[in-house]
Design a protein around this motif. Structure first.
Motif, mmCIF file in Angstrom:
data_model
loop_
_atom_site.group_PDB
_atom_site.id
_atom_site.type_symbol
_atom_site.label_atom_id
_atom_site.label_comp_id
_atom_site.label_asym_id
_atom_site.label_seq_id
_atom_site.Cartn_x
_atom_site.Cartn_y
_atom_site.Cartn_z
ATOM 1 N N SER A 194 43.478 73.058 87.147
ATOM 2 C CA SER A 194 43.122 71.726 87.884
ATOM 3 C C SER A 194 43.675 71.393 89.318
ATOM 4 O O SER A 194 43.133 70.630 90.207
ATOM 5 N N ARG A 195 44.632 72.279 89.654
ATOM 6 C CA ARG A 195 45.249 72.181 90.937
ATOM 7 C C ARG A 195 45.574 73.564 91.350
ATOM 8 O O ARG A 195 46.386 74.228 90.694
ATOM 9 N N LEU A 196 45.370 73.958 92.705
ATOM 10 C CA LEU A 196 45.878 75.058 93.157
ATOM 11 C C LEU A 196 46.067 75.012 94.814
ATOM 12 O O LEU A 196 45.235 74.520 95.495
ATOM 13 N N ALA A 197 47.210 75.384 95.300
ATOM 14 C CA ALA A 197 47.538 75.252 96.572
ATOM 15 C C ALA A 197 48.533 76.394 97.098
ATOM 16 O O ALA A 197 49.411 76.827 96.294
ATOM 17 N N VAL A 198 48.509 76.726 98.305
ATOM 18 C CA VAL A 198 49.322 77.827 99.055
ATOM 19 C C VAL A 198 50.045 77.056 100.316
ATOM 20 O O VAL A 198 49.016 76.284 101.031
ATOM 21 N N ARG A 199 51.063 77.429 100.514
ATOM 22 C CA ARG A 199 51.603 76.800 101.794
ATOM 23 C C ARG A 199 50.785 77.359 102.849
ATOM 24 O O ARG A 199 50.777 78.489 103.079
ATOM 25 N N ARG A 200 50.909 76.453 103.953
ATOM 26 C CA ARG A 200 50.020 76.740 105.145
ATOM 27 C C ARG A 200 50.555 78.291 105.885
ATOM 28 O O ARG A 200 49.743 79.120 106.114
ATOM 29 N N ASP A 201 51.827 78.124 105.785
ATOM 30 C CA ASP A 201 52.514 79.685 106.683
ATOM 31 C C ASP A 201 52.199 80.682 105.737
ATOM 32 O O ASP A 201 52.935 81.799 106.043
ATOM 33 N N GLN A 202 52.002 80.485 104.621
ATOM 34 C CA GLN A 202 52.124 81.765 103.566
ATOM 35 C C GLN A 202 50.675 82.175 102.903
ATOM 36 O O GLN A 202 50.216 83.081 102.206
ATOM 37 N N ARG A 203 49.729 81.466 103.857
ATOM 38 C CA ARG A 203 48.107 81.898 103.498
ATOM 39 C C ARG A 203 47.582 83.338 103.886
ATOM 40 O O ARG A 203 48.440 83.889 104.774
ATOM 41 N N ASN A 204 46.562 83.777 103.352
ATOM 42 C CA ASN A 204 45.918 85.034 103.800
ATOM 43 C C ASN A 204 47.077 86.325 103.593
ATOM 44 O O ASN A 204 46.981 87.275 104.139
ATOM 45 N N ARG A 205 47.652 86.097 102.297
ATOM 46 C CA ARG A 205 48.554 87.274 101.902
ATOM 47 C C ARG A 205 48.257 87.489 100.354
ATOM 48 O O ARG A 205 48.994 88.109 99.740
ATOM 49 N N GLY A 206 47.116 87.005 99.815
ATOM 50 C CA GLY A 206 46.755 87.200 98.676
ATOM 51 C C GLY A 206 47.194 86.412 97.534
ATOM 52 O O GLY A 206 47.173 86.551 96.187
ATOM 53 N N LEU A 207 48.339 85.188 98.015
ATOM 54 C CA LEU A 207 48.768 84.480 97.074
ATOM 55 C C LEU A 207 47.990 83.696 95.807
ATOM 56 O O LEU A 207 48.350 83.751 95.103
ATOM 57 N N ALA A 208 46.879 83.162 96.685
ATOM 58 C CA ALA A 208 46.023 82.262 95.892
ATOM 59 C C ALA A 208 45.150 83.082 94.955
ATOM 60 O O ALA A 208 45.124 82.573 93.588
ATOM 61 N N GLN A 209 45.090 84.377 95.055
ATOM 62 C CA GLN A 209 44.234 85.266 94.219
ATOM 63 C C GLN A 209 45.241 85.450 93.263
ATOM 64 O O GLN A 209 44.887 85.567 92.011
ATOM 65 N N ALA A 210 46.372 85.928 93.192
ATOM 66 C CA ALA A 210 47.326 86.342 92.516
ATOM 67 C C ALA A 210 47.771 85.301 91.684
ATOM 68 O O ALA A 210 47.997 85.549 90.247
ATOM 69 N N LEU A 211 47.755 83.994 92.210
ATOM 70 C CA LEU A 211 47.985 82.836 91.110
ATOM 71 C C LEU A 211 46.908 82.718 90.202
ATOM 72 O O LEU A 211 47.094 82.071 89.243
ATOM 73 N N LEU A 212 45.672 82.644 90.811
ATOM 74 C CA LEU A 212 44.357 82.540 90.019
ATOM 75 C C LEU A 212 44.527 83.575 88.807
ATOM 76 O O LEU A 212 44.213 83.057 87.854
ATOM 77 N N VAL A 213 44.796 84.793 89.165
ATOM 78 C CA VAL A 213 44.667 86.001 88.232
ATOM 79 C C VAL A 213 45.911 85.635 87.064
ATOM 80 O O VAL A 213 45.535 85.459 85.891
ATOM 81 N N ASP A 214 46.948 85.025 87.619
ATOM 82 C CA ASP A 214 48.168 84.597 86.437
ATOM 83 C C ASP A 214 47.673 83.526 85.685
ATOM 84 O O ASP A 214 47.945 83.594 84.435
ATOM 85 N N SER A 215 46.759 82.649 86.236
ATOM 86 C CA SER A 215 46.522 81.339 85.570
ATOM 87 C C SER A 215 45.391 81.736 84.559
ATOM 88 O O SER A 215 45.538 81.340 83.290
ATOM 89 N N PHE A 216 44.531 82.587 84.951
ATOM 90 C CA PHE A 216 43.574 83.178 84.013
ATOM 91 C C PHE A 216 44.027 83.702 82.945
ATOM 92 O O PHE A 216 43.979 83.512 81.474
#
Length: 304
Positions: free
Chosen positions: A239-261
């Motif tokens: 329902s929600r997914l966010a990465v802190r601005r200074d931490q973007r482009n490090r693969g965190l969003a994709q890693a969190l998605l994989v974890d959520s799935f």
């Protein structure tokens, strides 16, 4: 655009919604979604969690239309300009939708809003009605799905970073990450933590594993996701997914998605879903982890 709505068909009555109406309202919205898209995305828990927010006055923000004891239509305004409405398919073509649209415009103007808009499936009866009433498209949204049986791709984290279930100390920092990220493109007031907590932890069926975070080597929350299992189907919905601005482009969003799935599958889900819209620029991210578009909605709005 005139505010005065046409009269409702003779015999219909109106009153505000109450929290006890969550099931009959779910049935109404589900019937409309089934007619328009062939599937049901709404859950009763979505309504219950929205109404749980301390700042939200349901009685002052909603109208329900009845034919005898049957709920045939409703409209609701969350905040100043986010509207939702539905009409039972068998009652379409009688002017009820036009009446609801006028009711929402009047309520939005009374709250000082400069615009009011609502999501509708692209090409649906509601979309065509609002277009005919002069509503423009404010943004486009996509429902995406990781299909059943599709392998979940692996994503490596930066050294020292961990993705895990949120702890008690993570909750308010995670909310800050969500709000900071969403307010970069969403024009609304900042959500109070009390509203977030009530609608999240008070959601029917909430369990601690639903709240996921990524933390840096110092233990600070730098990204977060909320994933729920549908009560209507074996689907995990992020329902929600966010990465802190200074931490973007490090693969965190994709890693969190994989974890959520993966967490969803561990708890019985066979497919995973989420939605994004044209304000975020995130469609490509979700496609990179194997998600495919299954539905398109538009937010139509009108200037007041």
């Amino acid at each position: 655009m005139p505010d005065a709505p046409p009269a409702l068909p003779e015999g219909l009555t109106t009153r505000p919604l109450t929290r006890a109406d969550s099931r009959i309202l779910f049935d109404l919205i589900a019937a409309q979604e089934r007619e328009d898209t062939g599937e049901v995305d709404i859950e009763e828990a979505d309504l219950v969690s929205d109404w749980a927010k301390p700042s939200y006055d349901l009685s002052a923000s909603s109208v329900a239309v009845f034919d005898g004891d049957l709920l045939v239509a409703y409209a609701e305004l969350m905040g100043a300009d986010r509207a939702d409405a539905a009409v039972l398919p068998a009652y379409r073509g009688r002017g009820i939708g036009t009446w609801l649209a006028a009711w929402l415009r009047a309520l939005g103007r009374s709250r000082g809003a400069s615009v009011v808009g609502q999501p509708v499936p692209e090409g649906s009866a509601g979309d065509l009605l609002l277009a005919a009433l002069g509503y423009r498209i404010r943004w486009t949204s996509w429902i995406l799905q990781l299909p059943e049986g599709r392998q979940i791709p692996t994503r490596d984290l930066p050294p020292g970073y961990v993705v895990r279930e949120a702890l008690e100390a993570d909750l308010e920092p995670a909310h800050d990450v969500l709000e900071d990220a969403f307010l970069e493109w969403s024009e609304r007031d900042r959500e109070p933590y009390e509203d977030f907590a009530a609608s999240t932890f008070g959601r029917p069926g909430f369990a601690p594993w639903n709240f996921r975070v990524a933390v840096d080597p110092a233990g600070a929350v730098v990204a977060t996701a909320l994933v729920f299992i549908s009560t209507e189907s074996p689907t995990a919905y992020v329902s929600r997914l966010a990465v802190r601005r200074d931490q973007r482009n490090r693969g965190l969003a994709q890693a969190l998605l994989v974890d959520s799935f993966a967490a969803g599958r561990e708890h019985g889900a066979t497919v995973s879903e989420l939605s994004t819209d044209s304000r975020t620029g995130a469609l490509g991210l979700y496609e990179k982890v194997g998600m495919v578009t299954t539905g398109v909605w538009v937010n139509r709005c009108v200037d007041l």
